[in-house]
Design a protein around this motif. Structure first.
Motif, PDB file in Angstrom:
ATOM      1  N   THR A  26      19.226  58.909  33.471  1.00  0.00           N
ATOM      2  CA  THR A  26      19.913  58.216  34.557  1.00  0.00           C
ATOM      3  C   THR A  26      20.700  59.222  35.383  1.00  0.00           C
ATOM      4  N   ALA A  27      21.262  58.744  36.479  1.00  0.00           N
ATOM      5  CA  ALA A  27      22.091  59.620  37.313  1.00  0.00           C
ATOM      6  C   ALA A  27      23.280  60.143  36.519  1.00  0.00           C
ATOM      7  N   ASP A  28      23.877  59.286  35.690  1.00  0.00           N
ATOM      8  CA  ASP A  28      25.005  59.724  34.869  1.00  0.00           C
ATOM      9  C   ASP A  28      24.573  60.805  33.877  1.00  0.00           C
ATOM     10  N   GLN A  29      23.399  60.653  33.302  1.00  0.00           N
ATOM     11  CA  GLN A  29      22.910  61.663  32.354  1.00  0.00           C
ATOM     12  C   GLN A  29      22.587  62.976  33.059  1.00  0.00           C
ATOM     13  N   ARG A  30      22.054  62.895  34.260  1.00  0.00           N
ATOM     14  CA  ARG A  30      21.763  64.137  34.995  1.00  0.00           C
ATOM     15  C   ARG A  30      23.048  64.892  35.308  1.00  0.00           C
ATOM     16  N   ALA A  31      24.083  64.156  35.695  1.00  0.00           N
ATOM     17  CA  ALA A  31      25.371  64.805  35.960  1.00  0.00           C
ATOM     18  C   ALA A  31      25.951  65.380  34.672  1.00  0.00           C
ATOM     19  N   ALA A  32      25.795  64.643  33.580  1.00  0.00           N
ATOM     20  CA  ALA A  32      26.312  65.119  32.286  1.00  0.00           C
ATOM     21  C   ALA A  32      25.561  66.356  31.826  1.00  0.00           C
ATOM     22  N   ALA A  33      24.258  66.432  32.112  1.00  0.00           N
ATOM     23  CA  ALA A  33      23.473  67.595  31.701  1.00  0.00           C
ATOM     24  C   ALA A  33      23.997  68.872  32.360  1.00  0.00           C
ATOM     25  N   THR A  34      24.359  68.768  33.631  1.00  0.00           N
ATOM     26  CA  THR A  34      24.927  69.924  34.329  1.00  0.00           C
ATOM     27  C   THR A  34      26.259  70.332  33.694  1.00  0.00           C
ATOM     28  N   ALA A  35      27.074  69.347  33.366  1.00  0.00           N
ATOM     29  CA  ALA A  35      28.370  69.634  32.751  1.00  0.00           C
ATOM     30  C   ALA A  35      28.203  70.232  31.359  1.00  0.00           C
ATOM     31  N   VAL A  36      27.201  69.759  30.617  1.00  0.00           N
ATOM     32  CA  VAL A  36      26.960  70.279  29.271  1.00  0.00           C
ATOM     33  C   VAL A  36      26.551  71.745  29.325  1.00  0.00           C
ATOM     34  N   ALA A  37      25.661  72.096  30.247  1.00  0.00           N
ATOM     35  CA  ALA A  37      25.236  73.490  30.373  1.00  0.00           C
ATOM     36  C   ALA A  37      26.432  74.402  30.660  1.00  0.00           C
ATOM     37  N   GLU A  38      27.328  73.937  31.522  1.00  0.00           N
ATOM     38  CA  GLU A  38      28.525  74.726  31.838  1.00  0.00           C
ATOM     39  C   GLU A  38      29.438  74.840  30.625  1.00  0.00           C
ATOM     40  N   GLN A  39      29.568  73.729  29.877  1.00  0.00           N
ATOM     41  CA  GLN A  39      30.459  73.724  28.718  1.00  0.00           C
ATOM     42  C   GLN A  39      29.938  74.628  27.601  1.00  0.00           C
ATOM     43  N   ILE A  40      28.650  74.621  27.390  1.00  0.00           N
ATOM     44  CA  ILE A  40      28.054  75.497  26.369  1.00  0.00           C
ATOM     45  C   ILE A  40      28.392  76.957  26.669  1.00  0.00           C
ATOM     46  N   ASP A  41      28.280  77.318  27.932  1.00  0.00           N
ATOM     47  CA  ASP A  41      28.564  78.701  28.328  1.00  0.00           C
ATOM     48  C   ASP A  41      30.057  79.007  28.240  1.00  0.00           C
TER      49      ASP A  41
END
Length: 501
Positions: A26-41
């Motif tokens: 979903t749109a919420d999951q796509r936004a969360a995926a971007t945030a997760v990639a940043e958080q992992i780093d």
């Protein structure tokens, strides 16, 4: 190169572009995926656990590197479909290399991989594991269609159908479990040639006192570790209580909506086991372990429905339940025999359904009565009015349990069912139909109730029946071929469930 600017296609994991190609986020999951990639780093996460839940409610996982995990958010991860063919002892129960994997599902022919897709909204950093995070996943075939046996998919489907009626499912978790102390590093639960696993552990406290401050204080260190660990992953306990048995605790949480409660139950059980293991303890959600003075553990599911305005549709201005609430309750009672197969999935759990045990033994309901199957909590014009289904054991698959409860309640509303009169005295002396006495009885009830085949799909019900019949047949074989059948039966249950759950 950092995780945040890593190119997913270079990882070789999953199927490039799988998530976007099939519209799986979903749109919420796509936004969360971007945030997760940043958080992992940013947090220097080195391992991300990609977790998919099997038909038992058990988390299966691959541990991924940061680059692989970020790639998986767009490409998924290949994962063995064999998990859907394994019972509680990890025995393959269907004819696995037959057409349809022995389960009547063409895509499972030949033990293929499925594709698991992380849900980035479930991303959590695990404070007890160094530089480690965790994400739940959904399972798909290579065509992009959901694996029908994925329990998360089963519950999501029920929630979508409820949403089409303009309603939201709100639930609260109240779960009992045991803490035990290991005597040896390896217990060998499923090796039937070894002594029973009960010999390898002992309770973490002696004797038992209900709701005792002193007993809780004696468990200060493990309770504090659980409190802090659960709060750190977004599951702060609302209450922690000392139950009847030695080392038996109950933890409850504030209400959650939709899929969140089932996801929380998976994370909760996994967190409790992992945090406890790091203190030399073994946490078990087995209903009744084979240890001295142990009482049964239960899981009470609190539920209500809210409308688009956020109002509780079970609330009535002048009665304890609205007509909608009564119909939902009637659906729960009507399908309780079949629901038991999902709520109590083990041979062991049926020992809990005994008179005067504070667990139900028959199909009844009442207001603020702890001996009935469905307890109404609330009063006229109380916005917190809800139903407490007291059927389940803590080993139940949360997705199947919530889906079964919701499907039954929705059926009651759709058909305008009315419950029998409420129990107003001793529930164990009321003239109400009995609940199934064994797992075999429960799966027979599931087989003849058309609701769950219609709502969950025939593949789910038929594979579940096949799995549980095979499990029960192994139990019967161990019991009936022994010199002392009762002792053999108890030891089989301990080996089968004590560590697995």
């Amino acid at each position: 190169m950092t995780a945040a600017n890593f190119v997913p296609a270079a990882s070789g994991i999953g199927r490039q572009g799988f998530v976007a190609e099939h519209g799986l986020h979903t749109a919420d999951q796509r936004a969360a995926a971007t945030a997760v990639a940043e958080q992992i780093d940013r947090l220097g996460i080195k391992t991300i656990r990609a977790v998919v839940v099997d038909q038992h409610g058990t988390p299966r996982a691959k541990f991924l590197s940061p680059h692989a995990a970020i790639s998986a958010l767009s490409s998924g991860v290949d994962f063995s479909g064999a998990i859907y063919s394994m019972d509680t002892a990890n025995f393959v129960y269907p004819a696995a290399f037959a057409a349809g994997g022995g389960l009547g599902i063409d895509e499972l022919t030949g033990f293929p991989d499925v594709v698991i897709v992380p849900d980035p909204t479930t991303f959590r950093v695990l404070p007890w594991a160094d530089s480690t995070a965790w994400m739940l996943c959904d399972a798909y075939f290579s065509t992009g269609s959901p694996v029908p046996l994925d329990p998360r998919h089963v519950l999501r489907t029920q929630l979508k159908r409820l949403a089409e009626q303009g309603l939201t499912y709100t639930t609260g978790l109240e779960v009992e479990f045991y803490l035990t102390r290991r005597h040896s590093p390896a217990i060998g639960m499923h090796d039937t040639t070894q002594p029973p696993a009960a010999l390898a552990v002992e309770p973490v406290q002696l004797g038992y006192q209900y709701l005792s401050e002193v007993r809780l204080d004696s468990l200060h260190d493990p309770i504090t570790a659980l409190r802090d660990g659960l709060a750190a992953v977004g599951l702060p306990p609302r209450a922690i209580e000392d139950e009847w048995g030695p080392g038996q605790l109950e933890i409850s949480f504030s209400p959650m909506t939709g899929l969140d409660s089932a996801d929380a139950m998976i994370l909760f059980r996994s967190a409790v086991k992992q945090i406890s293991a790091r203190q030399g303890l073994h946490a078990t959600f087995m209903c009744r372990p084979l240890l001295p003075n142990f009482f049964s553990s239960g899981w009470h599911l609190h539920a209500s429905l809210t409308d688009a305005a956020g109002d509780n549709v079970f609330r009535s201005p002048d009665a304890v339940l609205s007509p909608t609430g009564l119909a939902y309750l009637a659906g729960q009672l009507a399908h309780a025999p079949a629901m038991a197969a999902f709520a109590i999935p083990t041979v062991n759990g049926y020992s809990r359904l005994a008179p005067y045990s504070f667990a139900p033994d028959r199909i009844s309901w009442g207001v603020e009565n702890r001996g009935v199957l469905v307890r109404v909590q609330g009063a006229p014009d109380d916005p917190g009015t809800h139903l407490e289904n007291r059927l389940a054991e803590p080993a139940a698959n949360p997705y199947f349990l919530l889906a079964a409860d919701l499907a039954a309640g929705r059926d009651g509303i759709a058909r305008g069912l009315q419950p029998p009169p409420a129990v107003t005295s001793d529930p164990y002396a009321s003239p109400a139909p009995p609940l199934p006495a064994t797992l075999l009885d429960a799966i027979a009830e599931l087989d003849k109730d058309p609701l769950y085949r219609e709502q969950f799909g025939p593949e789910v019900v038929d594979s579940y029946l096949l799995m549980k019949r095979a499990e029960y047949a192994r139990f019967e074989s161990a019991r009936d071929t022994a010199d002392d059948p009762d002792t053999a039966a108890a030891h089989w249950q301990q080996r089968e469930y004590f560590e697995f759950y």
